[in-house]
Write a protein that holds these residues in place. Structure first.
Motif, PDB file in Angstrom:
ATOM      1  N   PHE A  52       0.839  -1.186   0.000  1.00  0.00           N
ATOM      2  CA  PHE A  52       0.000   0.000   0.000  1.00  0.00           C
ATOM      3  C   PHE A  52       0.879   1.243   0.000  1.00  0.00           C
ATOM      4  CE2 PHE A  52      -2.277   3.413   2.168  1.00  0.00           C
ATOM      5  CZ  PHE A  52      -3.481   3.426   1.481  1.00  0.00           C
ATOM      6  N   LYS A  53       0.552   2.185  -0.895  1.00  0.00           N
ATOM      7  CA  LYS A  53       1.273   3.450  -0.959  1.00  0.00           C
ATOM      8  C   LYS A  53       0.277   4.600  -0.944  1.00  0.00           C
ATOM      9  CE  LYS A  53       5.253   1.631  -3.526  1.00  0.00           C
ATOM     10  NZ  LYS A  53       6.106   1.761  -4.728  1.00  0.00           N
ATOM     11  N   ASN A  54       0.715   5.720  -0.378  1.00  0.00           N
ATOM     12  CA  ASN A  54      -0.099   6.926  -0.310  1.00  0.00           C
ATOM     13  C   ASN A  54       0.426   7.920  -1.334  1.00  0.00           C
ATOM     14  OD1 ASN A  54      -1.450   9.296   0.298  1.00  0.00           O
ATOM     15  ND2 ASN A  54      -1.262   9.057   2.503  1.00  0.00           N
ATOM     16  N   SER A  55      -0.431   8.284  -2.292  1.00  0.00           N
ATOM     17  CA  SER A  55      -0.050   9.244  -3.313  1.00  0.00           C
ATOM     18  C   SER A  55      -0.970  10.457  -3.219  1.00  0.00           C
ATOM     19  CB  SER A  55      -0.146   8.611  -4.708  1.00  0.00           C
ATOM     20  OG  SER A  55       0.138   9.552  -5.722  1.00  0.00           O
ATOM     21  N   GLY A  56      -0.533  11.473  -2.476  1.00  0.00           N
ATOM     22  CA  GLY A  56      -1.335  12.687  -2.335  1.00  0.00           C
ATOM     23  C   GLY A  56      -2.698  12.452  -1.739  1.00  0.00           C
ATOM     24  N   GLY A  57      -2.815  11.540  -0.782  1.00  0.00           N
ATOM     25  CA  GLY A  57      -4.090  11.246  -0.138  1.00  0.00           C
ATOM     26  C   GLY A  57      -4.880  10.128  -0.786  1.00  0.00           C
ATOM     27  N   THR A  58      -4.388   9.591  -1.900  1.00  0.00           N
ATOM     28  CA  THR A  58      -5.031   8.460  -2.565  1.00  0.00           C
ATOM     29  C   THR A  58      -4.239   7.190  -2.309  1.00  0.00           C
ATOM     30  OG1 THR A  58      -5.956   9.843  -4.326  1.00  0.00           O
ATOM     31  CG2 THR A  58      -5.757   7.493  -4.778  1.00  0.00           C
ATOM     32  N   GLY A  59      -4.901   6.180  -1.838  1.00  0.00           N
ATOM     33  CA  GLY A  59      -4.227   4.916  -1.571  1.00  0.00           C
ATOM     34  C   GLY A  59      -4.058   4.099  -2.840  1.00  0.00           C
ATOM     35  N   LEU A  60      -2.871   3.533  -3.015  1.00  0.00           N
ATOM     36  CA  LEU A  60      -2.572   2.641  -4.142  1.00  0.00           C
ATOM     37  C   LEU A  60      -2.251   1.269  -3.566  1.00  0.00           C
ATOM     38  CD1 LEU A  60      -0.165   5.032  -6.111  1.00  0.00           C
ATOM     39  CD2 LEU A  60      -2.643   4.794  -6.382  1.00  0.00           C
ATOM     40  N   LEU A  61      -3.025   0.271  -3.943  1.00  0.00           N
ATOM     41  CA  LEU A  61      -2.889  -1.058  -3.357  1.00  0.00           C
ATOM     42  C   LEU A  61      -2.665  -2.096  -4.443  1.00  0.00           C
ATOM     43  CD1 LEU A  61      -3.224  -2.996  -0.849  1.00  0.00           C
ATOM     44  CD2 LEU A  61      -5.633  -3.174  -1.515  1.00  0.00           C
ATOM     45  N   SER A  62      -1.700  -2.970  -4.223  1.00  0.00           N
ATOM     46  CA  SER A  62      -1.532  -4.164  -5.061  1.00  0.00           C
ATOM     47  C   SER A  62      -1.472  -5.365  -4.129  1.00  0.00           C
ATOM     48  CB  SER A  62      -0.258  -4.072  -5.906  1.00  0.00           C
ATOM     49  OG  SER A  62       0.890  -3.940  -5.078  1.00  0.00           O
ATOM     50  N   ALA A  63      -1.998  -6.483  -4.598  1.00  0.00           N
ATOM     51  CA  ALA A  63      -2.128  -7.627  -3.705  1.00  0.00           C
ATOM     52  C   ALA A  63      -2.110  -8.921  -4.490  1.00  0.00           C
ATOM     53  CB  ALA A  63      -3.426  -7.533  -2.901  1.00  0.00           C
ATOM     54  N   GLN A  64      -1.610  -9.955  -3.829  1.00  0.00           N
ATOM     55  CA  GLN A  64      -1.741 -11.328  -4.286  1.00  0.00           C
ATOM     56  C   GLN A  64      -2.310 -12.120  -3.120  1.00  0.00           C
ATOM     57  OE1 GLN A  64       2.047 -12.736  -5.682  1.00  0.00           O
ATOM     58  NE2 GLN A  64       2.078 -11.361  -7.442  1.00  0.00           N
ATOM     59  N   MET A  65      -3.355 -12.874  -3.378  1.00  0.00           N
ATOM     60  CA  MET A  65      -3.987 -13.586  -2.276  1.00  0.00           C
ATOM     61  C   MET A  65      -4.607 -14.883  -2.774  1.00  0.00           C
ATOM     62  SD  MET A  65      -7.512 -11.407  -1.690  1.00  0.00           S
ATOM     63  CE  MET A  65      -8.174 -12.694  -0.627  1.00  0.00           C
ATOM     64  N   SER A  66      -4.809 -15.786  -1.833  1.00  0.00           N
ATOM     65  CA  SER A  66      -5.493 -17.042  -2.131  1.00  0.00           C
ATOM     66  C   SER A  66      -6.309 -17.450  -0.913  1.00  0.00           C
ATOM     67  CB  SER A  66      -4.495 -18.146  -2.499  1.00  0.00           C
ATOM     68  OG  SER A  66      -3.664 -18.459  -1.395  1.00  0.00           O
ATOM     69  N   VAL A  67      -7.414 -18.130  -1.191  1.00  0.00           N
ATOM     70  CA  VAL A  67      -8.252 -18.696  -0.137  1.00  0.00           C
ATOM     71  C   VAL A  67      -8.512 -20.143  -0.508  1.00  0.00           C
ATOM     72  CG1 VAL A  67     -10.395 -18.520   1.169  1.00  0.00           C
ATOM     73  CG2 VAL A  67      -9.357 -16.450   0.211  1.00  0.00           C
ATOM     74  N   GLY A  68      -8.090 -21.054   0.342  1.00  0.00           N
ATOM     75  CA  GLY A  68      -8.262 -22.478   0.082  1.00  0.00           C
ATOM     76  C   GLY A  68      -9.391 -23.059   0.902  1.00  0.00           C
ATOM     77  N   GLY A  69     -10.305 -23.792   0.244  1.00  0.00           N
ATOM     78  CA  GLY A  69     -11.382 -24.462   0.956  1.00  0.00           C
ATOM     79  C   GLY A  69     -12.453 -23.543   1.494  1.00  0.00           C
ATOM     80  N   ALA A  70     -12.692 -22.405   0.817  1.00  0.00           N
ATOM     81  CA  ALA A  70     -13.754 -21.500   1.256  1.00  0.00           C
ATOM     82  C   ALA A  70     -15.120 -22.161   1.069  1.00  0.00           C
ATOM     83  CB  ALA A  70     -13.686 -20.192   0.485  1.00  0.00           C
ATOM     84  N   ASP A  71     -16.035 -21.855   1.972  1.00  0.00           N
ATOM     85  CA  ASP A  71     -17.381 -22.419   1.930  1.00  0.00           C
ATOM     86  C   ASP A  71     -18.271 -21.556   1.042  1.00  0.00           C
ATOM     87  OD1 ASP A  71     -19.497 -24.240   3.012  1.00  0.00           O
ATOM     88  OD2 ASP A  71     -20.274 -22.334   3.748  1.00  0.00           O
ATOM     89  N   LEU A  72     -18.830 -22.141  -0.016  1.00  0.00           N
ATOM     90  CA  LEU A  72     -19.622 -21.370  -0.964  1.00  0.00           C
ATOM     91  C   LEU A  72     -20.887 -20.796  -0.333  1.00  0.00           C
ATOM     92  CD1 LEU A  72     -19.265 -23.559  -4.171  1.00  0.00           C
ATOM     93  CD2 LEU A  72     -18.501 -21.194  -3.905  1.00  0.00           C
ATOM     94  N   ALA A  73     -21.485 -21.514   0.588  1.00  0.00           N
ATOM     95  CA  ALA A  73     -22.688 -21.015   1.240  1.00  0.00           C
ATOM     96  C   ALA A  73     -22.387 -19.777   2.078  1.00  0.00           C
ATOM     97  CB  ALA A  73     -23.312 -22.104   2.106  1.00  0.00           C
ATOM     98  N   THR A  74     -21.165 -19.692   2.620  1.00  0.00           N
ATOM     99  CA  THR A  74     -20.759 -18.510   3.377  1.00  0.00           C
ATOM    100  C   THR A  74     -20.359 -17.376   2.446  1.00  0.00           C
ATOM    101  OG1 THR A  74     -19.966 -19.926   5.169  1.00  0.00           O
ATOM    102  CG2 THR A  74     -19.181 -17.665   5.159  1.00  0.00           C
ATOM    103  N   LEU A  75     -19.649 -17.717   1.379  1.00  0.00           N
ATOM    104  CA  LEU A  75     -19.201 -16.711   0.412  1.00  0.00           C
ATOM    105  C   LEU A  75     -20.373 -16.093  -0.343  1.00  0.00           C
ATOM    106  CD1 LEU A  75     -16.891 -15.326  -1.182  1.00  0.00           C
ATOM    107  CD2 LEU A  75     -16.820 -17.349  -2.637  1.00  0.00           C
ATOM    108  N   LEU A  76     -21.358 -16.926  -0.719  1.00  0.00           N
ATOM    109  CA  LEU A  76     -22.516 -16.473  -1.500  1.00  0.00           C
ATOM    110  C   LEU A  76     -23.802 -16.871  -0.787  1.00  0.00           C
ATOM    111  CD1 LEU A  76     -21.225 -17.556  -5.019  1.00  0.00           C
ATOM    112  CD2 LEU A  76     -21.234 -15.229  -4.095  1.00  0.00           C
ATOM    113  N   PRO A  77     -24.130 -16.205   0.317  1.00  0.00           N
ATOM    114  CA  PRO A  77     -25.336 -16.580   1.066  1.00  0.00           C
ATOM    115  C   PRO A  77     -26.588 -16.368   0.232  1.00  0.00           C
ATOM    116  CG  PRO A  77     -24.458 -14.483   1.846  1.00  0.00           C
ATOM    117  CD  PRO A  77     -23.434 -15.044   0.909  1.00  0.00           C
ATOM    118  N   ASP A  78     -27.583 -17.210   0.482  1.00  0.00           N
ATOM    119  CA  ASP A  78     -28.880 -17.130  -0.198  1.00  0.00           C
ATOM    120  C   ASP A  78     -28.785 -17.416  -1.703  1.00  0.00           C
ATOM    121  OD1 ASP A  78     -30.082 -16.314   2.256  1.00  0.00           O
ATOM    122  OD2 ASP A  78     -29.475 -14.247   1.853  1.00  0.00           O
ATOM    123  N   SER A  79     -27.666 -17.984  -2.142  1.00  0.00           N
ATOM    124  CA  SER A  79     -27.514 -18.300  -3.567  1.00  0.00           C
ATOM    125  C   SER A  79     -28.001 -19.697  -3.914  1.00  0.00           C
ATOM    126  CB  SER A  79     -26.040 -18.176  -3.973  1.00  0.00           C
ATOM    127  OG  SER A  79     -25.257 -19.176  -3.327  1.00  0.00           O
ATOM    128  N   GLY A  80     -28.187 -20.544  -2.920  1.00  0.00           N
ATOM    129  CA  GLY A  80     -28.551 -21.923  -3.182  1.00  0.00           C
ATOM    130  C   GLY A  80     -27.365 -22.798  -3.527  1.00  0.00           C
TER     131      GLY A  80
END
Length: 222
Positions: free
Chosen positions: A61-89
């Motif tokens: 994360f960097k601050n450029s004149g009050g604007t945040g600039l964010l770059s990210a790499q992420m992973s989530v293993g074994g996420a529960d679809l019912a939790t991620l997308l509630p009421d989706s069936g």
């Protein structure tokens, strides 16, 4: 005489019971290494529990004149679809990995500017209220109506048959892109034992909404 403050620098290892990303998500039992210097803020070795799965990632994360600039790499293993997308069936598990970037003056503003790409692997996916084996029942009901079958008579019996039970989907991988906080995927084919689903998927991450349009094609038996 004018004086200048020395740049603030810090290196911290942090553990917390809950880590919030605006109203979008909360990671639990999170830990991370944080480094702050004149170039910005860097988070590495991030781990935690997100949507019932194992989160890992790194952020810059960097601050450029009050604007945040964010770059990210992420992973989530074994996420529960019912939790991620509630009421989706939808139920089952998913492994998600993504490379993301964004800018903004607040967390919500950065969510609406989010861009990047990634993949999602679906495992043990079940679609509620969708009958994968409906074709024989459709044909039997149509035979009962006889030659007078038409759209109105079909509508009288088809919904009850089509929504009976659930649809078990074979494991599948989906590639997706993000632009302005909106997730899109190319047309997806999800296969079951007796039918296939063709679907167009999308989601507005800032609004926390998902859209699915699709059709089901039943395979005739031998």
């Amino acid at each position: 005489a004018a004086t200048s403050a020395a740049p603030v620098s810090a290196e911290l290892d942090i553990s917390t019971a809950a880590l919030l990303a605006g109203h979008f998500a909360t990671a639990y039992d999170a830990s991370l290494s944080l480094k702050l210097d004149g170039e910005g803020l860097r988070v590495s070795d991030l781990t935690g529990r997100l949507f019932g799965g194992a989160l890992s990632g790194l952020f810059e994360f960097k601050n450029s004149g009050g604007t945040g600039l964010l770059s990210a790499q992420m992973s989530v293993g074994g996420a529960d679809l019912a939790t991620l997308l509630p009421d989706s069936g939808l139920s089952g598990k998913t492994d998600i990995s993504a490379a993301l970037s964004t800018s903004g003056k607040s967390v919500d503003g950065m969510m609406t500017s989010l861009s990047g790409s990634g993949t999602a692997s679906l495992k043990g996916l079940q679609v509620a209220n969708l009958n994968a084996d409906a074709l024989p029942a459709f044909l039997a009901a149509a035979d009962t109506v006889g030659r007078d079958i038409d759209a109105r008579r079909t509508a009288e019996f088809a919904p009850a048959i089509a929504t009976k039970g659930s649809f078990a989907v074979q494991d599948a991988d989906i590639a997706f892109t993000l632009a302005n906080g909106v997730l899109r995927a190319p047309p997806v084919k999800l296969s079951g034992t007796a039918a296939d689903i063709s679907a167009d998927l999308g989601a507005d991450l800032a609004a926390g909404t998902a859209q699915v349009q699709g059709a089901i094609a039943y395979r005739a038996g031998n």
